[in-house]
Design an enzyme around this catalytic site. Structure first.
Site, short mmCIF file in Angstrom:
data_model
loop_
_atom_site.label_atom_id
_atom_site.label_comp_id
_atom_site.label_asym_id
_atom_site.label_seq_id
_atom_site.Cartn_x
_atom_site.Cartn_y
_atom_site.Cartn_z
N CYS A 119 -7.03 6.33 -5.35
CA CYS A 119 -5.66 6.59 -5.63
C CYS A 119 -5.16 7.91 -4.49
CB CYS A 119 -5.52 7.04 -7.01
SG CYS A 119 -3.80 7.21 -7.53
N CYS A 120 -6.07 8.81 -4.56
CA CYS A 120 -5.67 9.97 -3.78
C CYS A 120 -5.41 9.31 -2.21
CB CYS A 120 -6.45 11.10 -3.60
SG CYS A 120 -6.44 12.16 -5.22
N CYS A 203 -0.48 16.11 -8.82
CA CYS A 203 0.20 14.92 -9.48
C CYS A 203 0.20 15.14 -10.99
CB CYS A 203 -0.40 13.59 -9.21
SG CYS A 203 -0.36 12.96 -7.57
N CYS A 206 -2.87 14.47 -13.09
CA CYS A 206 -4.11 14.79 -12.70
C CYS A 206 -4.07 16.17 -12.51
CB CYS A 206 -4.56 14.41 -11.44
SG CYS A 206 -4.63 12.51 -11.36
N CYS A 231 -8.76 16.34 -2.71
CA CYS A 231 -8.14 14.97 -2.64
C CYS A 231 -8.34 14.15 -1.23
CB CYS A 231 -6.69 15.07 -2.89
SG CYS A 231 -5.61 16.21 -1.79
S1 SF4 Z 1 -3.73 13.35 -7.69
FE1 SF4 Z 1 -3.97 11.62 -9.26
S2 SF4 Z 1 -1.90 10.51 -9.08
FE2 SF4 Z 1 -2.20 11.92 -7.68
S3 SF4 Z 1 -2.79 10.63 -5.53
FE3 SF4 Z 1 -4.73 11.66 -6.50
S4 SF4 Z 1 -5.72 10.39 -8.15
FE4 SF4 Z 1 -3.40 9.55 -7.62
#
Ligand code: SF4
Length: 239
Positions: A119-120, A203, A206, A231
């Site tokens: 996701c990151c 985010c 998170c 991340c």
């Molecule tokens: S912080 Fe969480 S929602 Fe944001 S990009 Fe990374 S995993 Fe995805």
């Protein structure tokens, strides 16, 4: 693109004494091929205020992952208006996000470190790589004592993770108290999440407020083991 050897970077670092010296050197060296990356934490607010006093036409960008807090959008607007900044908002690739969500679901990050990193990568790392590929240098609000991964960073460094462009970290050796003092003294607009105990901004799903005595980045991916907590934006995998 101006290329530097490590020896040259070491010499530059030895001459630059203050964040303002560093920013002046950066803008005179890279012109409009340098931009400040901001996730609208307190450190970013501080560096933004410093930059505007040196170069009112400076470029700023942010990564809108699509999962940010409303308070983060609010401070983006507030800072944009106060400093007359035309913020470059970078979005992830729609097809990549759709593919990821179809395969792993919307809340994939809670299921495994692997999914969280995916996701990151999709929402942050790939969009960052795209904008950095157009720049010769970028500016961050990193501080050395934020975590182990950042402890060896210098004020000016070669960013081997992003094609050898130059990464400028003007407040790398600042303490958290210096950041707080600057915000107060210069009346810098800041993310109101800070007033609710958020000492690092990420985010919405998170990030949480920290508890008393916790590390300032403890609220990021709080369900994960400490060593996974980056991340990928600032990780040099070659080290
Ligand atoms: S912080 Fe969480 S929602 Fe944001 S990009 Fe990374 S995993 Fe995805």
């Amino acid at each position: 693109m101006a290329k530097f050897t490590q020896d040259e970077i070491d010499k530059i670092n030895s001459k630059l004494k203050t964040p303002e010296d560093t920013l002046r050197w950066a803008y005179s060296t890279f012109g409009d091929k340098i931009a400040k990356a901001s996730s609208f934490g307190l450190e970013d607010s501080v560096v933004t205020d410093m930059i505007i006093k040196i170069n009112p036409k400076a470029r700023f960008f942010t990564l809108d992952t699509g999962r940010l807090n409303q308070e983060t959008y609010d401070v983006m607007d507030e800072i944009g208006k106060k400093y007359n900044i035309k913020l470059e908002v970078i979005f992830p690739d729609t097809n990549e996000v759709q593919q990821m969500v179809r395969t792993h679901g919307l809340n994939l990050f809670y299921e495994s470190v692997e999914n969280r990193k995916l996701c990151c990568e999709t929402r942050k790392v790939n969009p960052l790589n795209k904008i950095l590929s157009t720049l010769d240098a970028w500016i961050t609000g990193l501080r050395r004592d934020q975590n182990e991964n950042r402890s060896k960073s210098a004020m000016v460094e070669i960013d081997t993770l992003h094609g050898g462009i130059i990464k400028i970290n003007p407040i790398i050796d600042w303490t958290w108290d210096q950041v707080l003092d600057y915000v107060k003294k210069h009346k810098v607009p800041y993310n109101k999440l800070f007033d609710r105990g958020y000492t690092s901004i990420g985010c919405e799903p998170c990030t949480r407020a920290i508890k008393q005595g916790e590390n300032l980045r403890a609220g990021r991916w709080w369900w994960e083991n400490e060593k996974h907590k980056e991340c990928g934006l600032h990780m040099d995998h070659s080290k």
